[in-house]
Scaffold this motif. Structure first.
Motif, mmCIF file in Angstrom:
data_model
loop_
_atom_site.group_PDB
_atom_site.id
_atom_site.type_symbol
_atom_site.label_atom_id
_atom_site.label_comp_id
_atom_site.label_asym_id
_atom_site.label_seq_id
_atom_site.Cartn_x
_atom_site.Cartn_y
_atom_site.Cartn_z
ATOM 1 N N GLY A 70 0.787 -1.227 0.000
ATOM 2 C CA GLY A 70 0.000 0.000 0.000
ATOM 3 C C GLY A 70 0.818 1.276 0.000
ATOM 4 O O GLY A 70 0.277 2.354 -0.208
ATOM 5 N N ASP A 71 2.120 1.178 0.257
ATOM 6 C CA ASP A 71 2.964 2.370 0.228
ATOM 7 C C ASP A 71 3.054 2.910 -1.195
ATOM 8 O O ASP A 71 2.951 2.158 -2.162
ATOM 9 N N VAL A 72 3.277 4.200 -1.307
ATOM 10 C CA VAL A 72 3.415 4.857 -2.612
ATOM 11 C C VAL A 72 4.757 5.574 -2.636
ATOM 12 O O VAL A 72 5.151 6.216 -1.668
ATOM 13 N N HIS A 73 5.460 5.436 -3.760
ATOM 14 C CA HIS A 73 6.706 6.175 -3.951
ATOM 15 C C HIS A 73 6.761 6.636 -5.392
ATOM 16 O O HIS A 73 6.088 6.067 -6.260
ATOM 17 N N PRO A 74 7.545 7.682 -5.682
ATOM 18 C CA PRO A 74 7.681 8.093 -7.080
ATOM 19 C C PRO A 74 8.216 6.919 -7.906
ATOM 20 O O PRO A 74 9.095 6.190 -7.463
ATOM 21 N N ALA A 75 7.654 6.726 -9.081
ATOM 22 C CA ALA A 75 8.065 5.612 -9.931
ATOM 23 C C ALA A 75 9.507 5.795 -10.382
ATOM 24 O O ALA A 75 9.905 6.877 -10.805
ATOM 25 N N SER A 76 10.278 4.721 -10.281
ATOM 26 C CA SER A 76 11.667 4.759 -10.734
ATOM 27 C C SER A 76 11.702 4.667 -12.256
ATOM 28 O O SER A 76 10.712 4.309 -12.901
ATOM 29 N N GLN A 77 12.855 4.954 -12.813
ATOM 30 C CA GLN A 77 13.011 4.850 -14.264
ATOM 31 C C GLN A 77 12.721 3.429 -14.724
ATOM 32 O O GLN A 77 12.035 3.216 -15.714
#
Length: 186
Positions: A70-77
């Motif tokens: 459920g955690d959200v982080h900026p999408a990596s390349q």
């Protein structure tokens, strides 16, 4: 008098500035997108037009990448590039190969429905290719569906059935109906 004018100008400037809440999706998106994000956004626009917003799923460049917990982080390349490849494959399915004079053909288990692609490589990654796999954490079948996802995307008549008990072609069809980024690690 000058103090009042300065105060009014400061208030007007503050009101005109866009409000960005901490952690909001707009705070994740950089002002200028790198080339891989631009490619993702171009393909996603076509993908949404073809399959609809619900089937396309979330925009990971704008909304970030949702982890299984459920955690959200900026999408990596790497995540953006992998998602772009899945959309591109769904928008441009490979032509079936035919050999002149061939008496039989062998096809990989790849299903395309609603613009999404689910393949034998996904099943291999999720369950070792076993359509009867059961994970004690509550995931079933070749694509390791949880029951609620299965019930949402399984063909008519298979809702409520344990995914591991459904035939392979039914599991493939259900997996193909799930949004393109349902298996981000495979």
């Amino acid at each position: 008098m000058r103090m009042r004018i300065a105060a009014i100008a400061t208030c007007a400037a503050a009101l005109a500035a866009p409000v960005v809440a901490q952690g909001s999706p707009t705070s994740i998106v950089p002002e200028h997108h790198p080339a891989y994000e631009k490619r993702y956004l171009e393909l996603r626009k076509k993908f949404v037009k073809q399959v609809g917003l619900r089937e396309a799923g979330r925009n990971i460049v704008r909304d970030g990448y949702h982890e299984k917990d459920g955690d959200v982080h900026p999408a990596s390349q790497a995540e953006v590039v992998a998602s772009t490849k899945r959309m591109d494959a769904a928008l441009h399915p490979p032509e079936p190969a035919t050999a002149a004079g061939a008496t039989s053909t062998t096809t990989a288990t790849t299903s395309y429905a609603g613009g999404a692609a689910a393949s034998s490589s996904t099943a291999q990654c999720e369950s070792g290719g076993s359509y009867t796999a059961v994970n004690p954490a509550g995931y079933y079948g070749a694509y390791q569906f949880d029951q609620s996802t299965w019930d949402a995307y399984a063909p008519s008549g298979y809702q409520g059935v344990n995914p591991a008990e459904a035939p392979p072609e039914v599991q493939d069809a259900a997996a193909a109906a799930v949004p393109y980024d349902a298996w981000p690690n495979c």
